[in-house]
Scaffold this active site. Structure first.
Site, mmCIF file in Angstrom:
data_model
loop_
_atom_site.group_PDB
_atom_site.id
_atom_site.type_symbol
_atom_site.label_atom_id
_atom_site.label_comp_id
_atom_site.label_asym_id
_atom_site.label_seq_id
_atom_site.Cartn_x
_atom_site.Cartn_y
_atom_site.Cartn_z
ATOM 1 N N LYS A 112 0.833 -1.207 0.000
ATOM 2 C CA LYS A 112 0.000 0.000 0.000
ATOM 3 C C LYS A 112 0.870 1.261 0.000
ATOM 4 C CE LYS A 112 -4.333 -1.358 -0.083
ATOM 5 N NZ LYS A 112 -4.185 -2.596 -0.820
ATOM 6 N N LYS A 195 -1.447 -11.264 -8.113
ATOM 7 C CA LYS A 195 -2.833 -11.625 -7.801
ATOM 8 C C LYS A 195 -3.842 -10.614 -8.348
ATOM 9 C CE LYS A 195 -3.281 -9.004 -3.610
ATOM 10 N NZ LYS A 195 -4.004 -8.721 -2.426
ATOM 11 N N LYS A 198 -8.200 -5.017 -7.518
ATOM 12 C CA LYS A 198 -8.770 -3.849 -8.185
ATOM 13 C C LYS A 198 -7.777 -2.694 -8.292
ATOM 14 C CE LYS A 198 -13.010 -3.633 -6.588
ATOM 15 N NZ LYS A 198 -14.172 -3.048 -5.913
HETATM 16 P P1 AMP Z 1 -10.235 -7.675 0.447
HETATM 17 O O1 AMP Z 1 -10.821 -7.333 -0.852
HETATM 18 O O2 AMP Z 1 -8.815 -7.243 0.578
HETATM 19 O O3 AMP Z 1 -11.087 -7.261 1.586
HETATM 20 O O4 AMP Z 1 -10.138 -9.267 0.506
HETATM 21 C C1 AMP Z 1 -11.243 -10.102 0.808
HETATM 22 C C2 AMP Z 1 -10.838 -11.554 0.806
HETATM 23 O O5 AMP Z 1 -10.559 -11.953 -0.539
HETATM 24 C C3 AMP Z 1 -9.568 -11.874 1.603
HETATM 25 O O6 AMP Z 1 -9.767 -13.111 2.273
HETATM 26 C C4 AMP Z 1 -8.506 -12.000 0.569
HETATM 27 O O7 AMP Z 1 -7.479 -12.889 0.963
HETATM 28 C C5 AMP Z 1 -9.279 -12.573 -0.610
HETATM 29 N N1 AMP Z 1 -8.672 -12.202 -1.908
HETATM 30 C C6 AMP Z 1 -8.614 -10.962 -2.470
HETATM 31 N N2 AMP Z 1 -7.984 -11.004 -3.669
HETATM 32 C C7 AMP Z 1 -7.640 -12.309 -3.870
HETATM 33 C C8 AMP Z 1 -6.986 -13.016 -4.938
HETATM 34 N N3 AMP Z 1 -6.587 -12.401 -6.046
HETATM 35 N N4 AMP Z 1 -6.812 -14.349 -4.796
HETATM 36 C C9 AMP Z 1 -7.240 -14.999 -3.686
HETATM 37 N N5 AMP Z 1 -7.877 -14.397 -2.662
HETATM 38 C C10 AMP Z 1 -8.065 -13.076 -2.734
#
Ligand code: AMP
Length: 332
Positions: A112, A195, A198
């Site tokens: 970040k 990975k 967004k």
């Molecule tokens: P966030 O959008 O950061 O709140 O992530 C929500 C959940 O989605 C978390 O458990 C992350 O580990 C999972 N996550 C987000 N992006 C990925 C990705 N590209 N591959 C696997 N898991 C993901």
């Protein structure tokens, strides 16, 4: 009594395939076997999306998508993080158990710092503390998260143990990261590197809401390479990402076909991408249709949030009251 599971996603707009396959599919299965607390992490989202304009709409959209993916409020506690003020109180207390040095070393924080250098706020630094509190406040033992957040679970164990040690109690147990696959999943980005996220741009993610046309366009634009020159040549990251995406949505015989074509140096990436787009569309269409149906019933959404919030507050209040007693803070 069933074991407790806790996890959440941030309401930063529409959910993408990474959130879905990395986390939410696990929530859906876990609600059958665990006492699940699954939430919308609106406080966490303030670290990157501080504006109020879209927050309410994004929270609702995330709830709609949770429900469309199969989360059932009769089987789990579905709530909005900020509807549980006890989380904020315990977050303050837990900041005393997190050290500046270890927080600065967290890879998601360093990421970040790189991607939003003009807003390196303390909330970003203490993101793992808030996440630890989300987990510990319900005494969860299992935390379904994607690979990128596994380190946060280790930190959760450390913070809980430091609390126990400081006050000479065995109060917080050690939760573990969990998913139903062999290993935590990382859904690849469509830009060929790392990975799906967004923050790398709209064209690098597949949203659960995407129409077939948008899916096709984005996947066709994903980078590949000039093709293998000899059998057994290792794959570049961009090509490996295409294969990894295919593995998520295509049937085993289709995957085997393209594996063989790569091995024989006969692969046509254009055909492969068309196939991924087709299979991705089949995979996402039922979810997209459910999203549309559920969006129409605003009263239902409000009721789900209110009932989930009530259940989550009751569980959280019990922990906060006990923590206050352990620390020696007088309850009001
Ligand atoms: P966030 O959008 O950061 O709140 O992530 C929500 C959940 O989605 C978390 O458990 C992350 O580990 C999972 N996550 C987000 N992006 C990925 C990705 N590209 N591959 C696997 N898991 C993901």
């Amino acid at each position: 009594m069933r074991e407790i599971a806790v996890s959440g996603v941030r309401p930063t707009g529409k959910q993408h395939l990474g959130n879905y396959l990395g986390a939410v599919v696990n929530f859906v299965r876990m609600q059958e076997e665990y006492d699940g607390y699954f939430f919308i992490a609106d406080l966490h989202s303030l670290t990157t999306h501080p504006r109020a304009a879209d927050l309410q709409a994004n929270v609702r959209q995330t709830l709609i998508e949770y429900l469309a993916c199969g989360l059932d409020p009769d089987k789990c506690t579905l709530f909005v993080q900020s509807h549980v003020p006890q989380i904020s109180e315990l977050y303050l207390i837990f900041n005393m158990f997190a050290y500046d040095g270890e927080l600065h070393k967290v890879p998601t924080f360093k990421d970040k710092v790189r991607t939003q250098p003009d807003n390196v706020n303390a909330g970003l630094l203490t993101y793992p503390v808030l996440m630890a509190v989300d987990i510990l406040i319900h005494h969860a033992m299992k935390v379904p998260v994607g690979k990128d957040q596994m380190q946060h679970i280790e930190m959760t164990r450390n913070f809980g143990n430091r609390f126990n040690h400081t006050y000479g109690v065995e109060y917080f147990k050690e939760p573990i990261g969990f998913n139903y696959g062999d290993a935590p999943l990382s859904v690849p980005s469509l830009d060929g590197e790392g990975k799906m996220s967004k923050s790398k741009g709209e064209n690098t993610v597949i949203y659960l809401m995407d129409e077939p046309d948008a899916i096709r366009k984005k996947i066709m634009k994903a980078p590949s390479d000039s093709g293998p020159k000899e059998p057994g040549q290792p794959k570049t990251e961009a090509v490996q990402n295409l294969f990894d995406l295919m593995k998520l949505v295509s049937k085993p015989d289709v995957i085997a076909h393209y594996d063989q074509a790569y091995h024989d140096c006969a692969i046509r990436y254009g055909d492969m991408k068309k196939q991924i787009a087709e299979d991705m569309t089949v995979f996402l269409t039922p979810i997209r249709e459910r999203i549309r149906e559920i969006s129409a019933d605003q009263a239902y959404l409000t009721r789900v949030m209110e009932e989930g919030g009530e259940k989550a507050r009751a569980s959280a209040q019990k922990t906060v009251t006990e923590v206050r007693e352990i620390i020696g803070l007088k309850s009001r």
